[in-house]
Each structure stands twice: as C-alpha cells, then as structure tokens.
Scaffold this motif. Structure first.
Motif, PDB file in Angstrom:
ATOM      1  N   LEU A   1      -3.353   8.150   3.494  1.00 20.23           N
ATOM      2  CA  LEU A   1      -4.390   7.134   3.386  1.00 20.23           C
ATOM      3  C   LEU A   1      -4.512   6.769   1.920  1.00 20.23           C
ATOM      4  CD1 LEU A   1      -7.225   8.500   5.712  1.00 20.23           C
ATOM      5  CD2 LEU A   1      -5.413   6.887   6.273  1.00 20.23           C
ATOM      6  N   GLN A   2      -4.507   5.486   1.656  1.00 16.59           N
ATOM      7  CA  GLN A   2      -4.565   5.005   0.279  1.00 16.59           C
ATOM      8  C   GLN A   2      -5.815   4.172   0.114  1.00 16.59           C
ATOM      9  OE1 GLN A   2      -2.178   5.681  -2.158  1.00 16.59           O
ATOM     10  NE2 GLN A   2      -3.500   4.644  -3.653  1.00 16.59           N
ATOM     11  N   ALA A   3      -6.749   4.692  -0.686  1.00 18.90           N
ATOM     12  CA  ALA A   3      -7.982   3.963  -0.965  1.00 18.90           C
ATOM     13  C   ALA A   3      -7.826   3.188  -2.266  1.00 18.90           C
ATOM     14  CB  ALA A   3      -9.156   4.925  -1.061  1.00 18.90           C
ATOM     15  N   SER A   4      -8.304   1.964  -2.275  1.00 13.10           N
ATOM     16  CA  SER A   4      -8.201   1.142  -3.474  1.00 13.10           C
ATOM     17  C   SER A   4      -9.388   0.193  -3.555  1.00 13.10           C
ATOM     18  CB  SER A   4      -6.895   0.344  -3.455  1.00 13.10           C
ATOM     19  OG  SER A   4      -6.866  -0.533  -2.348  1.00 13.10           O
ATOM     20  N   GLY A   5      -9.532  -0.457  -4.697  1.00  9.42           N
ATOM     21  CA  GLY A   5     -10.550  -1.486  -4.855  1.00  9.42           C
ATOM     22  C   GLY A   5     -11.748  -1.093  -5.687  1.00  9.42           C
ATOM     23  N   GLY A   6     -11.798   0.152  -6.122  1.00  8.37           N
ATOM     24  CA  GLY A   6     -12.930   0.564  -6.941  1.00  8.37           C
ATOM     25  C   GLY A   6     -12.883  -0.086  -8.315  1.00  8.37           C
TER      26      GLY A   6
ATOM     27  N   ALA B   1     -24.957  -4.175 -11.716  1.00  7.85           N
ATOM     28  CA  ALA B   1     -25.892  -4.144 -10.595  1.00  7.85           C
ATOM     29  C   ALA B   1     -26.038  -5.551 -10.014  1.00  7.85           C
ATOM     30  CB  ALA B   1     -27.245  -3.615 -11.046  1.00  7.85           C
ATOM     31  N   GLY B   2     -26.021  -5.616  -8.691  1.00  7.05           N
ATOM     32  CA  GLY B   2     -26.074  -6.893  -8.012  1.00  7.05           C
ATOM     33  C   GLY B   2     -24.716  -7.465  -7.683  1.00  7.05           C
ATOM     34  N   GLY B   3     -23.686  -6.865  -8.241  1.00  9.70           N
ATOM     35  CA  GLY B   3     -22.331  -7.365  -8.007  1.00  9.70           C
ATOM     36  C   GLY B   3     -21.738  -6.830  -6.716  1.00  9.70           C
ATOM     37  N   SER B   4     -20.476  -7.154  -6.497  1.00  5.53           N
ATOM     38  CA  SER B   4     -19.786  -6.806  -5.256  1.00  5.53           C
ATOM     39  C   SER B   4     -18.426  -6.195  -5.550  1.00  5.53           C
ATOM     40  CB  SER B   4     -19.584  -8.047  -4.380  1.00  5.53           C
ATOM     41  OG  SER B   4     -20.814  -8.619  -4.006  1.00  5.53           O
ATOM     42  N   LEU B   5     -17.995  -5.343  -4.649  1.00  8.29           N
ATOM     43  CA  LEU B   5     -16.644  -4.805  -4.643  1.00  8.29           C
ATOM     44  C   LEU B   5     -16.181  -4.703  -3.198  1.00  8.29           C
ATOM     45  CD1 LEU B   5     -16.798  -1.844  -7.225  1.00  8.29           C
ATOM     46  CD2 LEU B   5     -15.483  -3.951  -7.478  1.00  8.29           C
ATOM     47  N   ARG B   6     -14.887  -4.769  -3.034  1.00  5.40           N
ATOM     48  CA  ARG B   6     -14.311  -4.589  -1.697  1.00  5.40           C
ATOM     49  C   ARG B   6     -13.305  -3.449  -1.769  1.00  5.40           C
ATOM     50  NH1 ARG B   6     -14.357  -7.870   2.786  1.00  5.40           N
ATOM     51  NH2 ARG B   6     -12.731  -7.518   4.355  1.00  5.40           N
ATOM     52  N   LEU B   7     -13.597  -2.373  -1.076  1.00  6.09           N
ATOM     53  CA  LEU B   7     -12.680  -1.250  -1.011  1.00  6.09           C
ATOM     54  C   LEU B   7     -11.764  -1.424   0.195  1.00  6.09           C
ATOM     55  CD1 LEU B   7     -15.068   1.768  -1.709  1.00  6.09           C
ATOM     56  CD2 LEU B   7     -13.947   0.233  -3.339  1.00  6.09           C
ATOM     57  N   SER B   8     -10.551  -0.949   0.066  1.00  8.78           N
ATOM     58  CA  SER B   8      -9.600  -1.030   1.155  1.00  8.78           C
ATOM     59  C   SER B   8      -8.951   0.329   1.382  1.00  8.78           C
ATOM     60  CB  SER B   8      -8.533  -2.085   0.861  1.00  8.78           C
ATOM     61  OG  SER B   8      -7.674  -2.252   1.969  1.00  8.78           O
ATOM     62  N   CYS B   9      -8.765   0.670   2.634  1.00 13.14           N
ATOM     63  CA  CYS B   9      -8.091   1.912   3.014  1.00 13.14           C
ATOM     64  C   CYS B   9      -6.872   1.532   3.836  1.00 13.14           C
ATOM     65  CB  CYS B   9      -9.036   2.780   3.832  1.00 13.14           C
ATOM     66  SG  CYS B   9      -8.325   4.358   4.370  1.00 13.14           S
ATOM     67  N   ALA B  10      -5.705   1.833   3.315  1.00 12.44           N
ATOM     68  CA  ALA B  10      -4.459   1.520   3.999  1.00 12.44           C
ATOM     69  C   ALA B  10      -3.803   2.810   4.473  1.00 12.44           C
ATOM     70  CB  ALA B  10      -3.517   0.768   3.070  1.00 12.44           C
ATOM     71  N   ALA B  11      -3.285   2.779   5.679  1.00 14.83           N
ATOM     72  CA  ALA B  11      -2.704   3.983   6.257  1.00 14.83           C
ATOM     73  C   ALA B  11      -1.209   3.832   6.488  1.00 14.83           C
ATOM     74  CB  ALA B  11      -3.382   4.323   7.578  1.00 14.83           C
ATOM     75  N   SER B  12      -0.522   4.923   6.305  1.00 17.07           N
ATOM     76  CA  SER B  12       0.879   5.009   6.712  1.00 17.07           C
ATOM     77  C   SER B  12       1.053   6.312   7.480  1.00 17.07           C
ATOM     78  CB  SER B  12       1.813   4.973   5.499  1.00 17.07           C
ATOM     79  OG  SER B  12       1.538   6.058   4.627  1.00 17.07           O
ATOM     80  N   GLY B  13       1.874   6.256   8.502  1.00 16.42           N
ATOM     81  CA  GLY B  13       2.107   7.453   9.302  1.00 16.42           C
ATOM     82  C   GLY B  13       1.124   7.668  10.434  1.00 16.42           C
ATOM     83  N   LEU B  14       0.154   6.767  10.566  1.00 13.70           N
ATOM     84  CA  LEU B  14      -0.754   6.808  11.701  1.00 13.70           C
ATOM     85  C   LEU B  14      -1.228   5.394  11.977  1.00 13.70           C
ATOM     86  CD1 LEU B  14      -3.943   6.365  10.704  1.00 13.70           C
ATOM     87  CD2 LEU B  14      -3.674   8.701   9.922  1.00 13.70           C
TER      88      LEU B  14
ATOM     89  N   ASN C   1     -21.836  -5.285  -1.203  1.00 16.27           N
ATOM     90  CA  ASN C   1     -22.587  -6.328  -1.904  1.00 16.27           C
ATOM     91  C   ASN C   1     -23.879  -5.771  -2.473  1.00 16.27           C
ATOM     92  OD1 ASN C   1     -20.621  -8.227  -1.087  1.00 16.27           O
ATOM     93  ND2 ASN C   1     -21.743  -8.666   0.801  1.00 16.27           N
ATOM     94  N   ASP C   2     -24.438  -6.498  -3.416  1.00 18.10           N
ATOM     95  CA  ASP C   2     -25.724  -6.120  -4.009  1.00 18.10           C
ATOM     96  C   ASP C   2     -25.696  -4.655  -4.458  1.00 18.10           C
ATOM     97  OD1 ASP C   2     -29.219  -6.091  -2.922  1.00 18.10           O
ATOM     98  OD2 ASP C   2     -28.315  -6.500  -4.880  1.00 18.10           O
ATOM     99  N   LEU C   3     -24.664  -4.312  -5.163  1.00 18.11           N
ATOM    100  CA  LEU C   3     -24.485  -2.927  -5.584  1.00 18.11           C
ATOM    101  C   LEU C   3     -25.584  -2.490  -6.536  1.00 18.11           C
ATOM    102  CD1 LEU C   3     -20.627  -2.978  -5.893  1.00 18.11           C
ATOM    103  CD2 LEU C   3     -21.919  -1.303  -4.560  1.00 18.11           C
ATOM    104  N   GLU C   4     -25.918  -1.203  -6.429  1.00 24.55           N
ATOM    105  CA  GLU C   4     -26.967  -0.599  -7.246  1.00 24.55           C
ATOM    106  C   GLU C   4     -26.379   0.592  -7.998  1.00 24.55           C
ATOM    107  OE1 GLU C   4     -29.790   0.559  -4.298  1.00 24.55           O
ATOM    108  OE2 GLU C   4     -30.245  -1.504  -3.668  1.00 24.55           O
ATOM    109  N   PRO C   5     -26.976   0.956  -9.126  1.00 22.92           N
ATOM    110  CA  PRO C   5     -26.460   2.121  -9.869  1.00 22.92           C
ATOM    111  C   PRO C   5     -26.347   3.375  -9.007  1.00 22.92           C
ATOM    112  CG  PRO C   5     -27.964   0.891 -11.244  1.00 22.92           C
ATOM    113  CD  PRO C   5     -28.021   0.250  -9.872  1.00 22.92           C
ATOM    114  N   ILE C   6     -27.216   3.518  -8.001  1.00 23.33           N
ATOM    115  CA  ILE C   6     -27.167   4.688  -7.134  1.00 23.33           C
ATOM    116  C   ILE C   6     -25.897   4.721  -6.285  1.00 23.33           C
ATOM    117  CG2 ILE C   6     -28.352   3.725  -5.129  1.00 23.33           C
ATOM    118  CD1 ILE C   6     -29.926   6.387  -4.982  1.00 23.33           C
TER     119      ILE C   6
END
Length: 124
Positions: A4-9, A14-27, A83-88
């Motif tokens: 499993l390959q996690a990416s996008g961090g 604060a208030g901004g957005s990110l999109r994380l993606s999890c890509a799989a191989s072998g399953l 979306n609407d990311l917070e420091p927490i």
C-alpha cells in the motif's frame, strides 16, 4: 507482495485542503475495506475514515463534514479529501486494508496491510 502506497501529504495553512491517496498492488480493493488512520507522537493511532468494498463509510466525529473518503476500484485507489484543515489534523496518516467484517473497522489489529505513512502538517 502486497504493498500500500500512501501519498499526498504536505504542509498547508489552516483552512486549506489536501488530498491523500492510497494505491495498492498485490491486492484488489474489491475484496478489502480500507481505513485511513493518523498518529501523532506519544498517542495511539486513530481511525479517521474507513470505506468498505460496498462503499459504506465511517468518519471520526472530529473530521465529519470536512473529510471525504472515496474509492476507485478500477484504479485500485482510495482517496481521502481533507478540507478546512485544522492544526489538530497534523499527524502522520496511514492507509490500511482488511478483509475482516465492517464492524471491526476501528480495530487497528484487524488490518492486515499498512502503507508507509504520509505526513500532514497544518500551520495556524
């Protein structure tokens, strides 16, 4: 081998957005429920959002209304739109896969495969 390959961090204000993606191989995500977890140093890894193979979803109370989990079985990816990311929300985020029943989705030990983690840092 299953991977499993996690990416996008990254670093976002604060208030901004990110999109994380999890890509799989072998399953195939047709056979697995996928969870996104996060962890900060000194604390337990906690479930953020989960999606099963039929598309049922779960969100932690702290992210409801801000995060959306989605799967693309054809691409074998599961994304987490934040979306609407917070420091927490600052943490290392991991994706994980399990074949166990949906009722165990919050139990870390039932996840058979884990990605390597991607860091999300939200500045105030």
């Amino acid at each position: 081998d299953v991977q499993l390959q996690a990416s996008g961090g990254g670093l976002v204000q604060a208030g901004g957005s990110l999109r994380l993606s999890c890509a799989a191989s072998g399953l195939s995500f047709y056979d697995y429920a996928i969870g996104w977890f996060r962890q900060v140093p000194g604390k337990a890894r906690e479930a953020v959002a989960c999606i099963d193979k039929e598309g049922s979803t779960y969100y932690a109370d702290s992210v409801k209304g801000r995060f959306t989990i989605s799967s693309d079985h054809a691409k074998n990816t599961v994304d987490l739109q934040m979306n609407d990311l917070e420091p927490i929300d600052t943490a290392t985020h991991y994706c994980a896969a399990t074949t166990k029943p949906w009722r165990y989705r919050l139990v870390r030990s039932v996840y058979q495969y884990w990605g390597q983690g991607t860091q999300v840092t939200v500045s105030s």
